[in-house]
Design a protein around this motif. Sequence first.
Motif, short mmCIF file in Angstrom:
data_model
loop_
_atom_site.label_atom_id
_atom_site.label_comp_id
_atom_site.label_asym_id
_atom_site.label_seq_id
_atom_site.Cartn_x
_atom_site.Cartn_y
_atom_site.Cartn_z
N ARG A 1 44.85 29.42 35.92
CA ARG A 1 45.40 28.35 36.51
C ARG A 1 47.12 28.67 36.26
O ARG A 1 47.93 27.51 36.68
CB ARG A 1 45.19 27.19 35.62
CG ARG A 1 43.81 26.92 35.75
CD ARG A 1 43.36 25.54 35.00
NE ARG A 1 41.74 25.24 35.13
CZ ARG A 1 41.24 24.24 34.71
NH1 ARG A 1 42.01 23.28 34.07
NH2 ARG A 1 39.81 23.96 35.08
N MET A 2 47.44 29.69 35.78
CA MET A 2 48.91 30.07 35.89
C MET A 2 49.46 30.52 37.23
O MET A 2 49.13 31.52 37.46
CB MET A 2 49.12 31.00 34.71
CG MET A 2 50.70 31.11 34.49
SD MET A 2 51.29 32.23 33.24
CE MET A 2 50.83 31.37 31.64
N HIS A 3 49.97 29.83 38.05
CA HIS A 3 50.36 29.95 38.96
C HIS A 3 51.75 31.08 39.09
O HIS A 3 52.28 30.93 37.98
CB HIS A 3 50.66 28.91 40.26
CG HIS A 3 51.89 27.87 39.62
ND1 HIS A 3 52.92 28.03 39.56
CD2 HIS A 3 51.38 26.61 38.88
CE1 HIS A 3 53.64 26.95 38.78
NE2 HIS A 3 52.53 26.02 38.54
N THR A 4 52.30 31.64 40.21
CA THR A 4 53.40 32.58 39.96
C THR A 4 54.78 31.92 39.62
O THR A 4 55.28 32.65 38.86
CB THR A 4 53.33 33.15 41.54
OG1 THR A 4 52.25 33.88 42.08
CG2 THR A 4 54.61 34.23 41.41
N LYS B 1 55.26 29.54 37.51
CA LYS B 1 55.04 29.22 36.16
C LYS B 1 55.04 30.63 35.44
O LYS B 1 55.62 30.94 34.38
CB LYS B 1 53.82 28.53 35.76
CG LYS B 1 53.97 28.25 34.33
CD LYS B 1 52.55 27.43 33.76
CE LYS B 1 52.38 27.12 32.47
NZ LYS B 1 51.24 26.23 32.27
N PHE B 2 54.52 31.76 35.98
CA PHE B 2 54.37 33.02 35.48
C PHE B 2 55.99 33.52 35.61
O PHE B 2 56.18 34.23 34.38
CB PHE B 2 53.47 33.81 36.29
CG PHE B 2 53.59 35.38 35.59
CD1 PHE B 2 53.15 35.48 34.40
CD2 PHE B 2 53.22 36.26 36.64
CE1 PHE B 2 53.29 36.71 33.91
CE2 PHE B 2 53.29 37.68 36.18
CZ PHE B 2 53.24 37.85 34.79
N LEU B 3 56.62 33.15 36.56
CA LEU B 3 57.91 33.75 36.56
C LEU B 3 58.76 33.08 35.53
O LEU B 3 59.70 33.84 34.85
CB LEU B 3 58.59 33.52 37.98
CG LEU B 3 57.99 34.44 38.98
CD1 LEU B 3 58.83 33.97 40.27
CD2 LEU B 3 58.21 35.94 38.77
N LYS B 4 58.53 31.92 35.08
CA LYS B 4 59.31 31.20 33.96
C LYS B 4 58.98 31.82 32.71
O LYS B 4 59.93 31.91 31.94
CB LYS B 4 58.95 29.80 34.19
CG LYS B 4 59.90 28.80 33.28
CD LYS B 4 59.50 27.34 33.47
CE LYS B 4 60.34 26.33 32.53
NZ LYS B 4 60.28 27.12 31.08
N SER C 1 43.30 31.17 40.31
CA SER C 1 41.74 31.31 40.09
C SER C 1 41.30 32.65 40.05
O SER C 1 40.18 32.94 39.84
CB SER C 1 41.06 30.74 41.02
OG SER C 1 41.03 31.45 42.35
N LYS C 2 42.18 33.87 39.73
CA LYS C 2 41.86 35.07 39.17
C LYS C 2 42.64 35.58 38.10
O LYS C 2 43.66 35.24 37.84
CB LYS C 2 42.43 36.13 40.54
CG LYS C 2 41.80 35.74 42.02
CD LYS C 2 40.33 35.99 41.95
CE LYS C 2 39.76 35.85 43.35
NZ LYS C 2 38.40 36.14 43.46
N THR D 1 51.66 39.44 24.34
CA THR D 1 51.91 38.40 23.54
C THR D 1 51.23 37.29 24.23
O THR D 1 51.34 35.92 23.71
CB THR D 1 53.07 38.28 22.93
OG1 THR D 1 54.01 38.25 23.87
CG2 THR D 1 53.33 39.45 22.22
N ILE D 2 51.44 37.34 26.01
CA ILE D 2 51.05 36.06 26.63
C ILE D 2 49.69 35.70 26.20
O ILE D 2 48.89 36.33 26.26
CB ILE D 2 51.26 36.32 28.04
CG1 ILE D 2 52.46 36.88 28.18
CG2 ILE D 2 50.93 35.15 28.86
CD1 ILE D 2 52.97 37.25 29.77
#
Length: 753
Positions: free
Chosen positions: A177-180, A182-185, A202-203, A225-226
């Motif tokens: 559920r982590m979209h791009t 949020k991932f960049l942040k 969803s992948k 560490t994520i």
Amino acid sequence: FLRAPCSLLSPLSRHHPTARAPPHSLVGCLPRPSPPPSTSRLHSLLLPPSLQSLTCARYSTKADMSTTPTQMELESSSAPPTEAPNGKRPIDAVEGEKAEAPSATKRAKLDAPDSAGDATMTEATKATPTENPDPALPTADPSVASDATPTITPTPAPAPFFVKKKFSLVLKNFPKRMHTKKFLKVLDDLKVKYTKAKSIHSKPWAQVDFATQEDKDAAREILATIPSENNTPVRVEEPRDASHRAKDFVARPVPDSIQEVITPWYLIDYDEQIARKQTSMEAILVKMNRIIRKGIKYNLLSPWVKELKNSDPICELEPFLKSPTTEGYRNKIEFTMGYDIDQKPCLGFLLGSFKEGLVSVGYEDGIRNIPTLAKNIRNLVQDYVVKSPLLPYVKAQHTGFWRILQVRTNEAGQSLVNVQVNPDAATPEQIETVKSDLVNLLITNNTNPACNITGLHMQLYNGLSNAAPWDCEVVNIAGDSHMEETLLDLKFRISPTSFFQVNTTGAEVLYDLVRKWASHPFAEKEGEEPKANKKVAVLDICCGTGTIGLTMASRVGGVVGVDIVGDAVEDAKYNATLNNITNAHFITGRAEATIQDVIAKAEEFNPDEIIGIVDPPRAGLHGKVLKAIRNAPQINYLVYVSCNQNSLVSDTQSLCRPVSNKMRGNPFKPLKARGVDLFPHTAHAELVVLFEREPADPPTTTTNPQRAAAAVGVAAAAAVVAGLVVANGKETEEKAESKETVAPVVEEKKSEE
């Protein structure tokens, strides 16, 4: 093209920062054989000798450069450029303009060695051109400069943009559920140096790209560490190598004879050809059976599909029908104007496809499917093109004037000629001169009885491919604008761009089979002349010039045709008038949009059955047309004439699949099929399939005891409920009647008081 390895590709893409298409840069699409390049037959197939060494040396890979710079410069200057009389650049001329010099940064990147092999190559390129490795070649003077032939120092070819090395890492077990965004942040908070990052919703994976290997190594431990959704660390892995998907480009060898390309079965006995085609059609019917079952639940399949095994053909295949004519049967021939393997102008046929690396043209007088009339006309135009100052068209560079010579013939020995040229490669005055010369050559001064030309046309087309669009104008410059052909005792007007079956006698066999199946789907017997059935109306869907519908007009009650091309519909109307046919009507429009109007027109003939006929192009029927046919319950039968059986397989899936929201009409069922040979000495053939509309589904009955008992219980419960309702109704009525009888007595007592 993108799958080919980098050693086989030239920097043709406009996306490459240093790409600049060289003269005849198509050679970069081919694997370079062992040196010297000028001795390779495949290499000489594409370039004139004056450009082979120069282009290969400049745009080949580093490991492939085996000649010294001096030798390559001498080879490139051994044949001086020539100038065509019309001012156009010949095919073997070198560009007179000097290439734009790369910037200092780009030059430093190109010259900087990154390995031992690059260092060796750099030293080789710095060698002074004073020594001549081949004593047979003249020694070039570097102090002499020429404006027509600039001196080009070969440099190692840069890698194409799509093979640039990437530094990437793949994160698995990634939060879904982590979209791009949020991932960049998260990456910014972790202070990861990256160039690009993405995650797919969803992948459970994501990818991060880096600029250098150092940034990649530094981020490896940080990315681990994520946390994921289940509080487990993310797995950091290397991206999967895509080299397993790359296919090495293998150029097709030059055929020994052009007949191997045009008529590949020319050495096989004709009966053996028919046997092979019959076997091929049987495999197609088995494939049609399997494609219907694909993606459909078993309980939704039609009963007749369930009865078939997976290896059974979908319907009966009747014996193959032969072509009455096997030699010189083609009535439409298109000769491509290009260069043969010796780089001489030639009118013939391509030795292969462009993607196979074969762009040369070949011709032989012994090609079995071309009539003698077309060969004679080709020879006349060939002599004129060779002497013409205008050059043949080169697809790789989009230059040249002469493109296609089209010859159409009929059974009466007449011909219609159309010459396609590129107007951008000549001035208007030169085009008018060519028109005048062709008229004198083929019409006015043509006394050869073997070249009976009744009409001459010219088509101006400047597109990349030789296949001009259907609406490209064709200008009549001499003679008749049309030609007539006789088919099943009917006359048809043929224009240079109209569709007509290329085998006239074979088309008579094909159309005779179609009208037998359409007029009497079940009563037709072999060798028996069918009778007229005036209780049948025919819908000629995508009718073209109306050949199929008009040949059936005398056997059925009426014919209604529809086509999107207005000119073809006008030809169909003209052909109906030409043959005094009054029960045929033709409508212009899209079949999917006008299908109900066409059916309404067909119902004016008061038919008992409405039968549709389709003869689609090689791409098959459009999805909207298939949907319109399925959703028109008035069409009881459908005769499908297929020239490409792969398209027939996919169309059968749409015609026979169960009822759905998209296909609301009842499905069709194939009854029988038969092949007709219209293309002897080739692997192609026509396949005719007769489809019948399935009847409406009867009320479903179940044989499961439990379900039957449940149904009985439900029925009994319904009866009880109905009884209660009836009982309650009667009780209510009795109470109402009692109230009505008591009311007057009460009123009388009140009145007495």
